[in-house]
Design a protein around this motif. Structure first.
Motif, PDB file in Angstrom:
ATOM      1  N   GLU A  88       0.834  -1.268  -0.053  1.00  0.00           N
ATOM      2  CA  GLU A  88       0.002   0.023  -0.166  1.00  0.00           C
ATOM      3  C   GLU A  88       0.899   1.324   0.054  1.00  0.00           C
ATOM      4  OE1 GLU A  88      -3.037   0.198   2.672  1.00  0.00           O
ATOM      5  OE2 GLU A  88      -3.512  -2.047   2.647  1.00  0.00           O
ATOM      6  N   TYR A  89       1.793   1.172   0.558  1.00  0.00           N
ATOM      7  CA  TYR A  89       2.836   2.216   0.693  1.00  0.00           C
ATOM      8  C   TYR A  89       3.433   2.988  -0.734  1.00  0.00           C
ATOM      9  CZ  TYR A  89       6.629   5.480   1.685  1.00  0.00           C
ATOM     10  OH  TYR A  89       7.381   6.738   1.544  1.00  0.00           O
ATOM     11  N   GLN A  90       3.235   4.000  -1.096  1.00  0.00           N
ATOM     12  CA  GLN A  90       3.523   4.651  -2.175  1.00  0.00           C
ATOM     13  C   GLN A  90       4.775   5.751  -2.074  1.00  0.00           C
ATOM     14  OE1 GLN A  90       2.681   3.523  -5.274  1.00  0.00           O
ATOM     15  NE2 GLN A  90       1.645   1.938  -3.842  1.00  0.00           N
ATOM     16  N   VAL A  91       5.959   5.729  -2.385  1.00  0.00           N
ATOM     17  CA  VAL A  91       7.135   6.255  -2.243  1.00  0.00           C
ATOM     18  C   VAL A  91       7.162   7.835  -2.858  1.00  0.00           C
ATOM     19  CG1 VAL A  91       8.407   5.238  -4.128  1.00  0.00           C
ATOM     20  CG2 VAL A  91       9.611   6.060  -1.863  1.00  0.00           C
ATOM     21  N   LYS A  92       6.099   7.733  -4.054  1.00  0.00           N
ATOM     22  CA  LYS A  92       6.380   9.052  -4.896  1.00  0.00           C
ATOM     23  C   LYS A  92       6.351  10.377  -4.056  1.00  0.00           C
ATOM     24  CE  LYS A  92       5.118  11.031  -9.164  1.00  0.00           C
ATOM     25  NZ  LYS A  92       4.329  10.940 -10.426  1.00  0.00           N
ATOM     26  N   ASP A  93       5.421  10.352  -3.409  1.00  0.00           N
ATOM     27  CA  ASP A  93       5.617  12.058  -2.623  1.00  0.00           C
ATOM     28  C   ASP A  93       6.839  12.318  -1.767  1.00  0.00           C
ATOM     29  OD1 ASP A  93       3.143  12.445  -3.656  1.00  0.00           O
ATOM     30  OD2 ASP A  93       1.957  11.863  -2.181  1.00  0.00           O
ATOM     31  N   ASN A  94       7.326  11.116  -0.925  1.00  0.00           N
ATOM     32  CA  ASN A  94       8.410  11.437  -0.044  1.00  0.00           C
ATOM     33  C   ASN A  94       9.793  11.533  -0.903  1.00  0.00           C
ATOM     34  OD1 ASN A  94       7.145  11.805   2.295  1.00  0.00           O
ATOM     35  ND2 ASN A  94       7.317   9.759   3.067  1.00  0.00           N
ATOM     36  N   LEU A  95       9.486  10.756  -1.955  1.00  0.00           N
ATOM     37  CA  LEU A  95      10.862  10.906  -3.073  1.00  0.00           C
ATOM     38  C   LEU A  95      10.937  12.254  -3.740  1.00  0.00           C
ATOM     39  CD1 LEU A  95      13.425   9.446  -4.408  1.00  0.00           C
ATOM     40  CD2 LEU A  95      11.741   8.317  -5.942  1.00  0.00           C
ATOM     41  N   GLN A  96       9.821  12.619  -4.212  1.00  0.00           N
ATOM     42  CA  GLN A  96       9.731  13.903  -4.846  1.00  0.00           C
ATOM     43  C   GLN A  96      10.256  15.124  -3.863  1.00  0.00           C
ATOM     44  OE1 GLN A  96       9.148  14.648  -8.037  1.00  0.00           O
ATOM     45  NE2 GLN A  96       9.943  16.697  -7.631  1.00  0.00           N
ATOM     46  N   LEU A  97       9.730  15.107  -2.648  1.00  0.00           N
ATOM     47  CA  LEU A  97      10.251  15.844  -1.572  1.00  0.00           C
ATOM     48  C   LEU A  97      11.762  15.733  -1.223  1.00  0.00           C
ATOM     49  CD1 LEU A  97       9.726  18.069   0.520  1.00  0.00           C
ATOM     50  CD2 LEU A  97       9.207  16.219   2.194  1.00  0.00           C
ATOM     51  N   ALA A  98      12.454  14.554  -1.166  1.00  0.00           N
ATOM     52  CA  ALA A  98      13.702  14.297  -1.204  1.00  0.00           C
ATOM     53  C   ALA A  98      14.502  14.970  -2.120  1.00  0.00           C
ATOM     54  CB  ALA A  98      14.129  12.859  -0.931  1.00  0.00           C
ATOM     55  N   ILE A  99      13.952  14.588  -3.431  1.00  0.00           N
ATOM     56  CA  ILE A  99      14.749  15.236  -4.478  1.00  0.00           C
ATOM     57  C   ILE A  99      14.810  16.803  -4.596  1.00  0.00           C
ATOM     58  CG2 ILE A  99      14.574  15.442  -7.177  1.00  0.00           C
ATOM     59  CD1 ILE A  99      13.546  12.630  -7.281  1.00  0.00           C
ATOM     60  N   GLU A 100      13.466  17.149  -4.365  1.00  0.00           N
ATOM     61  CA  GLU A 100      13.643  18.793  -4.129  1.00  0.00           C
ATOM     62  C   GLU A 100      14.425  19.331  -3.000  1.00  0.00           C
ATOM     63  OE1 GLU A 100       9.358  19.775  -3.460  1.00  0.00           O
ATOM     64  OE2 GLU A 100       8.869  19.025  -5.507  1.00  0.00           O
ATOM     65  N   ARG A 101      14.706  18.935  -1.944  1.00  0.00           N
ATOM     66  CA  ARG A 101      15.751  19.238  -1.117  1.00  0.00           C
ATOM     67  C   ARG A 101      17.134  19.017  -1.432  1.00  0.00           C
ATOM     68  NH1 ARG A 101      13.541  16.156   4.478  1.00  0.00           N
ATOM     69  NH2 ARG A 101      11.631  17.343   4.920  1.00  0.00           N
ATOM     70  N   ILE A 102      17.281  17.881  -2.187  1.00  0.00           N
ATOM     71  CA  ILE A 102      18.778  17.615  -2.671  1.00  0.00           C
ATOM     72  C   ILE A 102      19.140  18.745  -3.761  1.00  0.00           C
ATOM     73  CG2 ILE A 102      20.151  16.196  -4.192  1.00  0.00           C
ATOM     74  CD1 ILE A 102      18.463  13.814  -3.037  1.00  0.00           C
ATOM     75  N   LEU A 103      18.241  18.936  -4.480  1.00  0.00           N
ATOM     76  CA  LEU A 103      18.452  19.915  -5.545  1.00  0.00           C
ATOM     77  C   LEU A 103      18.540  21.575  -4.904  1.00  0.00           C
ATOM     78  CD1 LEU A 103      16.443  18.575  -8.666  1.00  0.00           C
ATOM     79  CD2 LEU A 103      18.892  18.471  -8.254  1.00  0.00           C
ATOM     80  N   ARG A 104      17.894  21.690  -3.918  1.00  0.00           N
ATOM     81  CA  ARG A 104      17.631  23.026  -3.336  1.00  0.00           C
ATOM     82  C   ARG A 104      19.108  23.341  -2.866  1.00  0.00           C
ATOM     83  NH1 ARG A 104      12.628  23.776  -0.232  1.00  0.00           N
ATOM     84  NH2 ARG A 104      13.559  21.668   0.226  1.00  0.00           N
ATOM     85  N   LYS A 105      19.690  22.151  -1.950  1.00  0.00           N
ATOM     86  CA  LYS A 105      20.817  22.164  -1.148  1.00  0.00           C
ATOM     87  C   LYS A 105      22.119  22.379  -2.240  1.00  0.00           C
ATOM     88  CE  LYS A 105      19.400  19.501   2.700  1.00  0.00           C
ATOM     89  NZ  LYS A 105      19.284  18.633   3.539  1.00  0.00           N
ATOM     90  N   SER A 106      21.989  21.987  -3.312  1.00  0.00           N
ATOM     91  CA  SER A 106      22.966  21.857  -4.165  1.00  0.00           C
ATOM     92  C   SER A 106      23.117  23.314  -4.997  1.00  0.00           C
ATOM     93  CB  SER A 106      22.744  20.852  -5.378  1.00  0.00           C
ATOM     94  OG  SER A 106      22.684  19.505  -5.025  1.00  0.00           O
ATOM     95  N   SER A 107      21.933  23.934  -5.068  1.00  0.00           N
ATOM     96  CA  SER A 107      21.871  25.207  -5.925  1.00  0.00           C
ATOM     97  C   SER A 107      22.364  26.434  -4.723  1.00  0.00           C
ATOM     98  CB  SER A 107      20.344  25.445  -5.964  1.00  0.00           C
ATOM     99  OG  SER A 107      20.011  24.882  -7.088  1.00  0.00           O
ATOM    100  N   ALA A 108      21.957  25.847  -3.449  1.00  0.00           N
ATOM    101  CA  ALA A 108      22.629  26.962  -2.381  1.00  0.00           C
ATOM    102  C   ALA A 108      23.946  26.959  -2.169  1.00  0.00           C
ATOM    103  CB  ALA A 108      21.707  26.633  -1.069  1.00  0.00           C
ATOM    104  N   LEU A 109      24.572  25.726  -2.235  1.00  0.00           N
ATOM    105  CA  LEU A 109      25.789  25.471  -2.215  1.00  0.00           C
ATOM    106  C   LEU A 109      26.873  25.967  -3.046  1.00  0.00           C
ATOM    107  CD1 LEU A 109      26.197  21.848  -0.302  1.00  0.00           C
ATOM    108  CD2 LEU A 109      26.549  24.140   0.718  1.00  0.00           C
ATOM    109  N   SER A 110      26.222  26.048  -4.334  1.00  0.00           N
ATOM    110  CA  SER A 110      26.702  26.347  -5.429  1.00  0.00           C
ATOM    111  C   SER A 110      27.067  27.897  -5.781  1.00  0.00           C
ATOM    112  CB  SER A 110      26.241  25.744  -6.760  1.00  0.00           C
ATOM    113  OG  SER A 110      25.069  26.239  -6.943  1.00  0.00           O
ATOM    114  N   ARG A 111      26.325  28.584  -5.064  1.00  0.00           N
ATOM    115  CA  ARG A 111      26.531  30.119  -5.274  1.00  0.00           C
ATOM    116  C   ARG A 111      27.740  30.617  -4.659  1.00  0.00           C
ATOM    117  NH1 ARG A 111      20.435  32.540  -3.493  1.00  0.00           N
ATOM    118  NH2 ARG A 111      19.317  30.982  -4.907  1.00  0.00           N
TER     119      ARG A 111
END
Length: 111
Positions: A88-111
């Protein structure tokens, strides 16, 4: 020729555990499963989620997929990875949130 590979999360969980949580666990599973190497060498990576899984927290997913998402970006990640889950568990929502966090941290660190 490259091929499809399977990572079965059941191989990396504590006996009886129904939740995957924490950055430290995500890092441990990343290293033990060699997911970074598999993402490089395989055409397609299937992540099997045990049927009785209750939750996979974004913190676990962030650390598990951190290197791959930083390198490939979200679109290529979604093309390379798929998730096999008969429960029953669907990973998509938590995975999408994780991907957004990863990309946000990458952008903040690259400035």
């Amino acid at each position: 020729m490259k091929e499809d590979v399977l990572i079965d999360l059941a191989d990396y969980r504590t006996a009886g555990a129904l939740v995957y949580t924490g950055r430290d666990r995500g890092e441990e599973v990343r290293k033990k499963s060699r997911v970074d190497e598999l993402a490089e060498s395989a055409d397609h990576v299937i992540v099997r989620i045990p049927e009785d899984t209750f939750s996979i927290n974004p913190s676990f997913l962030e650390e598990f997929f951190r290197n791959i998402v930083k390198k490939m970006g979200a679109s290529a990640f979604w093309q390379k990875f798929s998730f096999d889950n008969k429960g029953e568990y669907q990973v998509k929502d938590n995975l999408q949130l994780a991907i957004e966090r990863i990309l946000r941290k990458s952008s903040a660190l690259s400035r």
